[in-house]
Design an enzyme around this catalytic site. Structure first.
Site, PDB file in Angstrom:
ATOM      1  CG  ASP A  50       4.396   2.316  -9.057  1.00  0.00           C
ATOM      2  OD1 ASP A  50       5.466   2.511  -9.627  1.00  0.00           O
ATOM      3  OD2 ASP A  50       4.158   1.347  -8.317  1.00  0.00           O
ATOM      4  CE  LYS A  71       7.321  -1.383 -13.292  1.00  0.00           C
ATOM      5  NZ  LYS A  71       6.444  -2.154 -12.439  1.00  0.00           N
ATOM      6  CG  MET A 186      -3.266  -6.201 -11.347  1.00  0.00           C
ATOM      7  SD  MET A 186      -1.516  -6.610 -11.228  1.00  0.00           S
ATOM      8  CE  MET A 186      -1.458  -7.503  -9.682  1.00  0.00           C
TER       9      MET A 186
HETATM   10  N1  SAH Z   1      -0.163  -2.469  -4.174  1.00  0.00           N
HETATM   11  C1  SAH Z   1      -1.503  -2.206  -4.648  1.00  0.00           C
HETATM   12  C2  SAH Z   1      -1.906  -3.163  -5.735  1.00  0.00           C
HETATM   13  C3  SAH Z   1      -1.072  -3.041  -6.981  1.00  0.00           C
HETATM   14  S1  SAH Z   1      -1.592  -4.134  -8.250  1.00  0.00           S
HETATM   15  C4  SAH Z   1      -2.475  -2.264  -3.463  1.00  0.00           C
HETATM   16  O1  SAH Z   1      -2.102  -2.719  -2.385  1.00  0.00           O
HETATM   17  O2  SAH Z   1      -3.613  -1.827  -3.614  1.00  0.00           O
HETATM   18  C5  SAH Z   1      -2.624  -3.085  -9.207  1.00  0.00           C
HETATM   19  C6  SAH Z   1      -4.074  -3.452  -9.016  1.00  0.00           C
HETATM   20  O3  SAH Z   1      -4.546  -2.962  -7.771  1.00  0.00           O
HETATM   21  C7  SAH Z   1      -5.006  -2.859 -10.037  1.00  0.00           C
HETATM   22  O4  SAH Z   1      -5.014  -3.617 -11.230  1.00  0.00           O
HETATM   23  C8  SAH Z   1      -6.324  -2.973  -9.304  1.00  0.00           C
HETATM   24  O5  SAH Z   1      -6.805  -4.290  -9.324  1.00  0.00           O
HETATM   25  C9  SAH Z   1      -5.899  -2.647  -7.886  1.00  0.00           C
HETATM   26  N2  SAH Z   1      -6.074  -1.232  -7.571  1.00  0.00           N
HETATM   27  C10 SAH Z   1      -5.141  -0.366  -7.171  1.00  0.00           C
HETATM   28  N3  SAH Z   1      -5.673   0.848  -6.916  1.00  0.00           N
HETATM   29  C11 SAH Z   1      -6.997   0.731  -7.155  1.00  0.00           C
HETATM   30  C12 SAH Z   1      -8.104   1.626  -7.068  1.00  0.00           C
HETATM   31  N4  SAH Z   1      -7.977   2.895  -6.693  1.00  0.00           N
HETATM   32  N5  SAH Z   1      -9.323   1.154  -7.390  1.00  0.00           N
HETATM   33  C13 SAH Z   1      -9.495  -0.128  -7.769  1.00  0.00           C
HETATM   34  N6  SAH Z   1      -8.489  -0.998  -7.867  1.00  0.00           N
HETATM   35  C14 SAH Z   1      -7.254  -0.588  -7.574  1.00  0.00           C
END
Ligand code: SAH
Length: 283
Positions: A50, A71, A186
């Site tokens: 991703d 995406k 998000m």
């Molecule tokens: N599965 C992922 C979340 C996916 S949804 C997890 O467990 O972290 C995508 C959201 O995750 C982004 O919009 C943001 O809010 C958060 N996110 C993912 N990686 C991030 C990062 N390195 N720094 C800040 N927010 C992050």
């Protein structure tokens, strides 16, 4: 692979042909991968990853074909369906398939849907959890997601509903009442709506809020503000997604636990931000 990449002795599972391993890559810093993830990267013939998977992590799979399935933002479900079916096709073609997702695959990552599709098509799966941005990303900003003096529960929230549009389907009033600490994924696009809903639900305008963008990467940035000032401060900050928003007093702990700042030589701003009193005497 160099020696330093070798795994400690153990019975590491084999990623067999025709299998799909659905694996969390953590929030960014490659050091936050699990050993199972590393074991998977080293065996995979195909890695489907991703947008949120850090490029440096892919370097651990030098042999694999890498397919970008990125995406971002409002994601049409047809794209999701294509990815799931592509995984099925690759598995049926007898590939050793690694599906790599940012953070934890089962936390706001549609990992459940993908795994379900695979099982429905008779494809064997293994799930490898990862460090989620809402826990590990906050830790890199010096914010403990729970603290005895602050919260007995924490609520993980998505700022998008199923349509990818608004967080309207959430019961903000009950979330506000029931949870001292809110961790919002998000949330950037609708931050005005979200902070408005929380204020309407009775959370104080003075409540501490942190926004951590690109957490655990070299680009990590942290905004500390309050619920009342969140929307304006965020706009002024120029911080961009991906970002985690944390609402609650645990944010104050950053004043004493900004370990990255301290590593750069900055002094802690406040040794007792929650007013716990004197530090315990050492022996
Ligand atoms: N599965 C992922 C979340 C996916 S949804 C997890 O467990 O972290 C995508 C959201 O995750 C982004 O919009 C943001 O809010 C958060 N996110 C993912 N990686 C991030 C990062 N390195 N720094 C800040 N927010 C992050």
């Amino acid at each position: 692979m160099t020696e330093s990449h070798s795994l400690p002795a153990s019975d590491w599972p084999e990623l067999e042909p025709g299998w799909v391993w659905l694996c969390g890559a953590g929030p960014g810093d490659p050091g936050l991968l699990t050993l199972h993830a590393l074991n998977a990267l080293r065996q995979a013939e195909v890695v489907i990853y991703d947008a949120l998977v850090d490029e440096r992590i892919l370097e651990w799979a030098p042999k694999a074909e890498k397919i970008y399935a990125g995406k971002r933002g409002g994601k049409p479900s047809s794209v999701q369906r294509d990815i799931s079916l592509r995984l099925v096709d690759l598995a049926r073609a007898g590939k050793r398939v690694l599906r790599l997702k940012g953070g934890d695959p089962f936390v706001f990552g549609r990992g459940g849907e993908e795994a379900q599709t695979l099982v429905q098509h008779g494809v064997p799966v293994r799930i490898i959890p990862g460090i989620s941005a809402g826990i590990g990303g906050l830790a890199y900003a010096g914010i403990p997601v729970t603290h005895r003096d602050v919260n007995q529960s924490v609520t993980f929230i998505t700022g998008h509903d199923q349509s990818g549009e608004t967080p309207n389907t959430l019961d903000w009033a009950s979330i506000s009442r029931s949870s001292q600490v809110l961790v919002i994924y998000m949330g950037m696009k609708h931050i005005g709506q979200i902070s408005g809903a929380l204020l309407d639900a009775g959370r104080p305008a003075s409540e501490p809020v942190a926004v951590v963008s690109d957490a655990t990467t070299p680009r990590q940035r942290v905004l500390e503000t309050t619920l009342g000032a969140l929307e304006a401060d965020l706009a002024a900050s120029g911080l961009e997604p991906p970002a985690i928003v944390c609402v609650g007093r645990s944010v104050l702990m950053r004043q004493v636990l900004d370990w990255q700042g301290m590593a750069r030589g900055e002094a802690p701003r406040n040794l007792d931000p929650l007013g716990r009193g004197k530090p315990a005497e050492s022996a």
